[in-house]
Design an enzyme around this catalytic site. Structure first.
Site, short mmCIF file in Angstrom:
data_model
loop_
_atom_site.label_atom_id
_atom_site.label_comp_id
_atom_site.label_asym_id
_atom_site.label_seq_id
_atom_site.Cartn_x
_atom_site.Cartn_y
_atom_site.Cartn_z
N TYR A 46 0.83 -1.21 0.00
CA TYR A 46 0.00 0.00 0.00
C TYR A 46 0.86 1.26 0.00
CZ TYR A 46 -3.58 -3.38 1.34
OH TYR A 46 -4.41 -4.47 1.38
N HIS A 62 -0.09 -12.02 0.61
CA HIS A 62 -0.93 -11.00 -0.02
C HIS A 62 -1.29 -11.33 -1.47
CE1 HIS A 62 -1.54 -6.33 -0.39
NE2 HIS A 62 -2.59 -7.01 -0.78
P1 NAD Z 1 -13.20 0.28 0.86
O1 NAD Z 1 -14.30 -0.41 0.16
O2 NAD Z 1 -13.14 0.21 2.35
O3 NAD Z 1 -13.20 1.78 0.35
C1 NAD Z 1 -12.23 2.70 0.78
C2 NAD Z 1 -12.56 4.07 0.20
O4 NAD Z 1 -13.76 4.52 0.80
C3 NAD Z 1 -11.51 5.11 0.54
O5 NAD Z 1 -11.46 6.05 -0.51
C4 NAD Z 1 -12.05 5.75 1.80
O6 NAD Z 1 -11.56 7.06 1.97
C5 NAD Z 1 -13.53 5.76 1.48
N1 NAD Z 1 -14.38 5.79 2.68
C6 NAD Z 1 -14.18 5.19 3.88
N2 NAD Z 1 -15.21 5.45 4.71
C7 NAD Z 1 -16.08 6.21 4.00
C8 NAD Z 1 -17.33 6.79 4.29
N3 NAD Z 1 -17.90 6.66 5.50
N4 NAD Z 1 -17.97 7.48 3.33
C9 NAD Z 1 -17.42 7.63 2.10
N5 NAD Z 1 -16.22 7.13 1.77
C10 NAD Z 1 -15.57 6.42 2.70
O7 NAD Z 1 -11.85 -0.30 0.22
P2 NAD Z 1 -10.43 -0.66 0.75
O8 NAD Z 1 -9.77 0.45 1.50
O9 NAD Z 1 -9.72 -1.23 -0.42
O10 NAD Z 1 -10.67 -1.91 1.75
C11 NAD Z 1 -10.56 -1.83 3.13
C12 NAD Z 1 -9.27 -2.44 3.65
O11 NAD Z 1 -9.28 -3.85 3.48
C13 NAD Z 1 -7.98 -1.96 2.93
O12 NAD Z 1 -7.57 -0.72 3.42
C14 NAD Z 1 -7.06 -3.09 3.24
O13 NAD Z 1 -6.56 -2.96 4.56
C15 NAD Z 1 -7.98 -4.31 3.18
N6 NAD Z 1 -7.97 -4.94 1.81
C16 NAD Z 1 -7.10 -5.95 1.59
C17 NAD Z 1 -7.04 -6.55 0.33
C18 NAD Z 1 -6.07 -7.67 0.10
O14 NAD Z 1 -5.41 -8.10 1.02
N7 NAD Z 1 -5.96 -8.18 -1.10
C19 NAD Z 1 -7.85 -6.09 -0.71
C20 NAD Z 1 -8.74 -5.08 -0.45
C21 NAD Z 1 -8.80 -4.51 0.83
#
Ligand code: NAD
Length: 316
Positions: A56, A119
């Site tokens: 990230y 990952h």
């Molecule tokens: P997400 O679906 O949580 O969306 C994140 C986006 O939504 C960001 O732009 C954030 O600023 C925004 N956001 C957060 N809260 C909000 C709200 N209340 N209103 C409007 N916008 C909002 O996607 P993500 O960040 O990709 O997924 C969450 C976490 O899961 C990641 O940060 C990561 O730690 C993990 N993840 C891991 C993998 C992997 O291991 N392959 C893949 C995807 C996600």
């Protein structure tokens, strides 16, 4: 805040988990100090699970999270990853896993993590992950560098194939249980429950699709999904509501996963997301689901051809 046991481990994780990828500026530039305040506020409000990766922001998210956690490391359950280092840079070798963890521990300013995850395993050779990567991670566990070992990825089939061949403590799945898709519930959860594996549901906003701002340019979903989400955003706005809030509530009330991981980098998001630990508006949910129905359960290709889910072709 509610806490749930992560599979068969002794970790009890908050049902709302802090996804730290936005701290690495993967959803646009963020303010480092505001990100640190978001981390502090999350801990004050009982969020105890933090997920990050060297991928990230190409180490930026780990650097920033490590700094923000200084003095509070013992209050959180900290997860990072190994194996992915760029859009198309993967290395699941035992040597790289070991080196990667040492680098992560330095950036995170700690002597151990609580969970180390391979990952995006669909980009690796599943045989290597089974016979080399996970055994290397288990050796690091024996040395006290991590308390538990897990895997993450998008296609469900390869996650289950690996976890059937070698025990893992957790599986992190993303974009497979939210307003657009629910196959985590029908496919992955029965398997994980049978094996006592804890599951994280990540990206409840479908990596930004289910937000007012919309998804970033790199998002892999086909255009039809973005169009339908824009309609749902307008519909919610016209009804004095917000699609992101509905999307989060929908995921946060799902009881089978240990934690739902939301990406956050601002105190306002932490506050809003904490407010969403409540009841879903059933009528609004029904109407929004009807809008999204034509594009529901679409998936996109991710990883090596042999690791794809059968249904991938529908969404590609
Ligand atoms: P997400 O679906 O949580 O969306 C994140 C986006 O939504 C960001 O732009 C954030 O600023 C925004 N956001 C957060 N809260 C909000 C709200 N209340 N209103 C409007 N916008 C909002 O996607 P993500 O960040 O990709 O997924 C969450 C976490 O899961 C990641 O940060 C990561 O730690 C993990 N993840 C891991 C993998 C992997 O291991 N392959 C893949 C995807 C996600």
């Amino acid at each position: 805040m509610q806490y749930r046991r992560l599979g068969s481990t002794d970790l009890y994780v908050s049902v709302l988990g802090f996804g730290a990828s936005p701290l690495g500026d993967v959803f646009g530039t963020t303010d480092q100090d505001e990100g640190a305040r978001a981390v502090q506020l999350a801990i004050d409000e009982g969020i105890n699970f933090f997920d990050v990766s060297p991928y990230y922001g190409l180490t930026l998210a780990e650097e920033r999270l490590g700094k923000a956690l200084e003095g509070r490391r013992e209050q959180v359950i900290l997860a990072t990853k190994c194996g992915r280092y760029g859009i198309d840079r993967f290395d699941f070798s035992a040597a790289r896993v070991r080196q990667s963890v040492e680098e992560s521990l330095r950036r995170l300013r700690t002597d151990h993590v609580d969970l180390l995850q391979a990952h995006d395993v669909e980009f690796g050779d599943a045989e290597q992950v089974i016979h080399e990567t996970i055994p290397a991670m288990r050796r690091l566990q024996e040395e006290g560098k991590t308390r538990f070992v897990g895997i993450t990825g998008y296609p469900l089939k390869v996650l289950m194939r690996i976890a059937s061949a070698i025990p893992v403590d957790s599986i992190l799945s993303y974009c497979r249980y939210d307003l657009l898709i629910e196959d985590l519930d029908s496919v992955l959860m029965p398997f994980a429950e049978r094996h006592g594996i804890g599951v994280f549901n990540a990206s409840p906003l479908h990596m930004g699709v289910l937000t007012e701002r919309g998804a970033p340019d790199w998002h892999p979903a086909p255009p039809t999904i973005h169009e339908a989400a824009r309609k749902a955003v307008s519909f919610c706005r016209e009804h004095g509501s917000d699609l992101s809030e509905l999307a989060l509530r929908f995921c946060l009330e799902y009881p089978r996963v240990a934690s739902t991981l939301v990406g956050m980098s601002k105190t306002s998001h932490v506050r809003r997301n904490l407010r969403n630990l409540g009841e879903t508006d059933r009528e609004l949910l029904r109407e929004v689901k009807a809008i999204l129905e034509p594009v529901s359960n679409l998936v996109w290709p991710s990883g090596r051809p042999e690791n794809q889910d059968e249904a991938t072709a529908q969404g590609a």
